[in-house]
Design a protein around this motif. Structure first.
Motif, mmCIF file in Angstrom:
data_model
loop_
_atom_site.group_PDB
_atom_site.id
_atom_site.type_symbol
_atom_site.label_atom_id
_atom_site.label_comp_id
_atom_site.label_asym_id
_atom_site.label_seq_id
_atom_site.Cartn_x
_atom_site.Cartn_y
_atom_site.Cartn_z
ATOM 1 N N SER A 81 0.819 -1.209 0.000
ATOM 2 C CA SER A 81 0.000 0.000 0.000
ATOM 3 C C SER A 81 0.852 1.258 0.000
ATOM 4 N N GLY A 82 2.078 1.163 0.544
ATOM 5 C CA GLY A 82 2.988 2.303 0.551
ATOM 6 C C GLY A 82 4.114 2.129 -0.439
ATOM 7 N N PHE A 83 3.817 1.781 -1.680
ATOM 8 C CA PHE A 83 4.824 1.599 -2.731
ATOM 9 C C PHE A 83 5.763 2.802 -2.763
ATOM 10 N N ASN A 84 7.077 2.537 -2.735
ATOM 11 C CA ASN A 84 8.076 3.595 -2.677
ATOM 12 C C ASN A 84 8.454 4.026 -4.093
ATOM 13 N N TRP A 85 8.013 5.228 -4.481
ATOM 14 C CA TRP A 85 8.295 5.717 -5.823
ATOM 15 C C TRP A 85 9.660 6.407 -5.928
ATOM 16 N N SER A 86 10.313 6.669 -4.805
ATOM 17 C CA SER A 86 11.633 7.300 -4.847
ATOM 18 C C SER A 86 12.719 6.262 -5.102
ATOM 19 N N THR B 25 1.939 2.390 -13.296
ATOM 20 C CA THR B 25 1.249 1.763 -12.172
ATOM 21 C C THR B 25 2.029 0.558 -11.662
ATOM 22 N N ALA B 26 1.987 0.336 -10.355
ATOM 23 C CA ALA B 26 2.686 -0.788 -9.726
ATOM 24 C C ALA B 26 1.920 -2.079 -9.961
ATOM 25 N N VAL B 27 2.652 -3.146 -10.306
ATOM 26 C CA VAL B 27 2.027 -4.448 -10.506
ATOM 27 C C VAL B 27 2.592 -5.504 -9.557
ATOM 28 N N SER B 28 3.658 -5.182 -8.812
ATOM 29 C CA SER B 28 4.206 -6.071 -7.800
ATOM 30 C C SER B 28 5.054 -5.220 -6.862
ATOM 31 N N SER B 29 5.816 -5.868 -5.998
ATOM 32 C CA SER B 29 6.593 -5.121 -5.015
ATOM 33 C C SER B 29 7.699 -4.285 -5.637
ATOM 34 N N ASN B 30 8.183 -4.639 -6.836
ATOM 35 C CA ASN B 30 9.246 -3.871 -7.480
ATOM 36 C C ASN B 30 8.936 -3.448 -8.915
ATOM 37 N N TRP B 31 7.936 -4.024 -9.540
ATOM 38 C CA TRP B 31 7.677 -3.805 -10.958
ATOM 39 C C TRP B 31 6.548 -2.819 -11.182
ATOM 40 N N THR B 32 6.722 -1.997 -12.213
ATOM 41 C CA THR B 32 5.636 -1.145 -12.709
ATOM 42 C C THR B 32 5.524 -1.328 -14.221
ATOM 43 N N ILE B 33 4.357 -0.995 -14.767
ATOM 44 C CA ILE B 33 4.213 -0.866 -16.218
ATOM 45 C C ILE B 33 3.716 0.535 -16.501
ATOM 46 N N LYS B 34 4.023 1.030 -17.698
ATOM 47 C CA LYS B 34 3.605 2.383 -18.057
ATOM 48 C C LYS B 34 3.184 2.440 -19.521
ATOM 49 N N THR B 35 2.281 3.378 -19.818
ATOM 50 C CA THR B 35 1.930 3.741 -21.183
ATOM 51 C C THR B 35 2.273 5.211 -21.349
ATOM 52 N N GLU B 36 2.930 5.553 -22.465
ATOM 53 C CA GLU B 36 3.478 6.906 -22.586
ATOM 54 C C GLU B 36 3.433 7.399 -24.025
ATOM 55 N N TYR B 37 3.062 8.668 -24.190
ATOM 56 C CA TYR B 37 3.067 9.350 -25.486
ATOM 57 C C TYR B 37 4.149 10.424 -25.491
ATOM 58 N N ARG B 38 4.833 10.548 -26.633
ATOM 59 C CA ARG B 38 5.808 11.628 -26.808
ATOM 60 C C ARG B 38 5.631 12.290 -28.174
ATOM 61 N N ILE C 164 4.746 1.057 -24.557
ATOM 62 C CA ILE C 164 4.372 0.273 -23.387
ATOM 63 C C ILE C 164 5.661 -0.269 -22.808
ATOM 64 N N ALA C 165 5.902 -0.037 -21.524
ATOM 65 C CA ALA C 165 7.187 -0.410 -20.934
ATOM 66 C C ALA C 165 6.987 -1.020 -19.558
ATOM 67 N N ALA C 166 7.962 -1.817 -19.146
ATOM 68 C CA ALA C 166 8.015 -2.377 -17.796
ATOM 69 C C ALA C 166 9.273 -1.851 -17.116
ATOM 70 N N ASN C 167 9.123 -1.335 -15.895
ATOM 71 C CA ASN C 167 10.248 -0.803 -15.129
ATOM 72 C C ASN C 167 10.472 -1.618 -13.859
ATOM 73 N N TYR C 168 11.726 -1.844 -13.521
ATOM 74 C CA TYR C 168 12.090 -2.456 -12.239
ATOM 75 C C TYR C 168 12.636 -1.362 -11.343
ATOM 76 N N ARG C 169 11.989 -1.166 -10.176
ATOM 77 C CA ARG C 169 12.351 -0.088 -9.257
ATOM 78 C C ARG C 169 13.070 -0.673 -8.041
ATOM 79 N N PHE C 170 14.300 -0.258 -7.836
ATOM 80 C CA PHE C 170 15.090 -0.737 -6.712
ATOM 81 C C PHE C 170 14.579 -0.091 -5.417
ATOM 82 N N GLY C 171 14.280 -0.932 -4.428
ATOM 83 C CA GLY C 171 13.817 -0.431 -3.137
ATOM 84 C C GLY C 171 12.366 -0.022 -3.097
ATOM 85 N N ALA C 172 11.584 -0.388 -4.119
ATOM 86 C CA ALA C 172 10.183 0.039 -4.146
ATOM 87 C C ALA C 172 9.363 -0.593 -3.031
#
Length: 430
Positions: A37-42, A176-189, A221-229
């Protein structure tokens, strides 16, 4: 009227579907628990993504009052990212990122045995982003920064060259977070490169004889791994309670590019892919979703008015090809990546009206039917309201201009395709 479904359109649809589902599934396999519930985005993150899009090249000259906006290309690309984010308050985030990408966004010309292509090969972006947490697990953000791109011209006539262009990009997305360390994103540039006025200098042609201005519209569409999330602790605020079942109405603003494949067989089998258009649009929609637990299925109808066009300025006379309005009837299937966010794919029927603004008797209008495929992320921001970012690839049937002008059948045809992204808001009646 027959509909032409080529390998590229199938690939783009597959990219949207497979990337969304495999990213979320892979995250579940690595860490099946739901995001804290307190996913760490930093912190630092790394990621990979797949994308699609189109570019538009504007050609002009300092010596002749002629300009064409534009020459268009389309394709797909892959990207790797490294970045760092920092939460400056419970809901606001700032960060920096560096991306590298390789792809095949390309314009092709085939005529009388001559084949030539201009392709985006590789490049990178460096930028900053600012985000707002709609829920503890889902971030909406805007971003911008510096862009650099390598181009290559190839032909079967032994002629070729390459060059690079730099510029800026702006955009936005949902993550958006999908697990304790993983997020997925959709992005336009949206990327705009600076004017290239020395493209022909190697042939002793004066600078400014041919100016090249390039813009690009891409979605990934991308998947990110966040260290310490997983070290976030308890959430600083609560997310909404949202019921995915029910009727909704909504609207959105979007942007994108179109590529027209023009064929003129009497001119040595001329095939030009293509004539490029770009612009923005507004859209209204209504639909129904049904919640099946982990999955959500639904249907939607939307109507849009568009400013996507191409422009030829010929000695003070403007000629425009517009895709001015249309509608879609679509079905979608989504998977809940957490309780308030849905990753989905969609597809269905599309109809588009086109208008050629030119001096009489060349002015004309026509319509074409086709299909759209795509996907996106949608997240609840209140108990009744969602926001989302969605990409669509739309391809329309080949138009024989003998239906529009008094010319022989098969003399000239046009097959348009669109790459569009929209930011949507919906109100659900629960």
């Amino acid at each position: 009227m027959s509909m032409r479904i080529n390998a590229k359109s199938i690939l783009l649809g597959a990219v949207s579907a497979v990337a969304l589902m495999s990213a979320a599934h892979a995250a579940d396999v690595v860490a099946p628990e739901q995001p804290a519930s307190g996913f760490n985005w930093s912190g630092i993150y790394v990621g990979v993504g797949l994308g699609a899009g189109a570019n538009v090249h504007k050609l002009s000259s300092d010596f002749i009052p002629i300009s064409l906006n534009g020459i268009g290309g389309e394709g797909v690309y892959g990207e790797a990212t490294v970045g760092y984010d920092y939460l400056v308050s419970p809901r606001f985030l700032v960060g920096g990122l560096l991306d590298a990408h390789v792809g095949n966004i390309e314009t092709k010309l085939d005529v009388a045995g001559l084949s030539a292509s201009v392709k985006e090969t590789y490049g990178f972006d460096a930028g900053l982003r600012v985000g707002y947490l709609f829920t503890p697990s889902t971030l909406g953000y805007v971003l911008g920064g510096y862009a650099w791109q390598k181009y290559k011209l190839d032909s079967n006539a032994g002629f070729g060259m390459d060059w690079d262009q730099s510029g800026y990009f702006v955009g936005g997305g949902l993550e958006t977070a999908v697990s304790s360390n993983w997020t997925i994103k959709t992005e336009y540039r949206y990327t705009r490169f600076s004017t290239k006025n020395d493209l022909l200098s190697q042939f002793n042609v004066p600078n400014g004889a041919l100016n090249l201005d390039t813009s690009r519209h891409t979605f990934q569409i991308a998947a990110n791994y966040r260290f310490g999330a997983q070290e976030g602790g308890p959430a600083a605020f609560e997310g909404p309670t949202y019921n995915w079942t029910g009727f909704y109405v909504g609207g959105g603003l979007g942007a994108g590019a179109a590529v027209h494949k023009v064929e003129v067989p009497p001119l040595g089998g001329l095939s030009f892919n293509g004539l490029g258009s770009e612009g923005g649009f507004g859209e209204l929609n209504a639909g129904y979703d049904q919640d099946f637990g982990s999955w959500v299925a639904g249907v939607k109808v939307d109507a849009r008015y568009s400013g996507i066009d191409s422009k030829l300025d010929l000695f003070g006379t403007d000629v425009k090809l517009k895709g001015d309005y249309g509608f879609d009837v679509l079905a979608r299937l989504g998977m809940k990546v957490n309780e308030t966010t849905l990753a989905y794919v969609l597809g269905g029927y599309s109809w588009q009206h086109f208008k050629f603004d030119a001096p009489a008797p060349l002015d004309a209008s026509w319509s074409s039917s086709g299909f759209s495929v795509g996907g996106g992320l949608e997240t609840a921001v209140t108990n009744n309201v969602t926001v989302g970012v969605e990409y669509r690839y739309s391809q329309f049937s080949k138009k024989d201009f003998s239906d529009v002008y008094p010319i022989p059948s098969g003399l000239a045809t046009d097959t348009p395709s669109f790459h569009t992204v929209r930011l949507e808001a919906k109100y659900k009646f629960n």
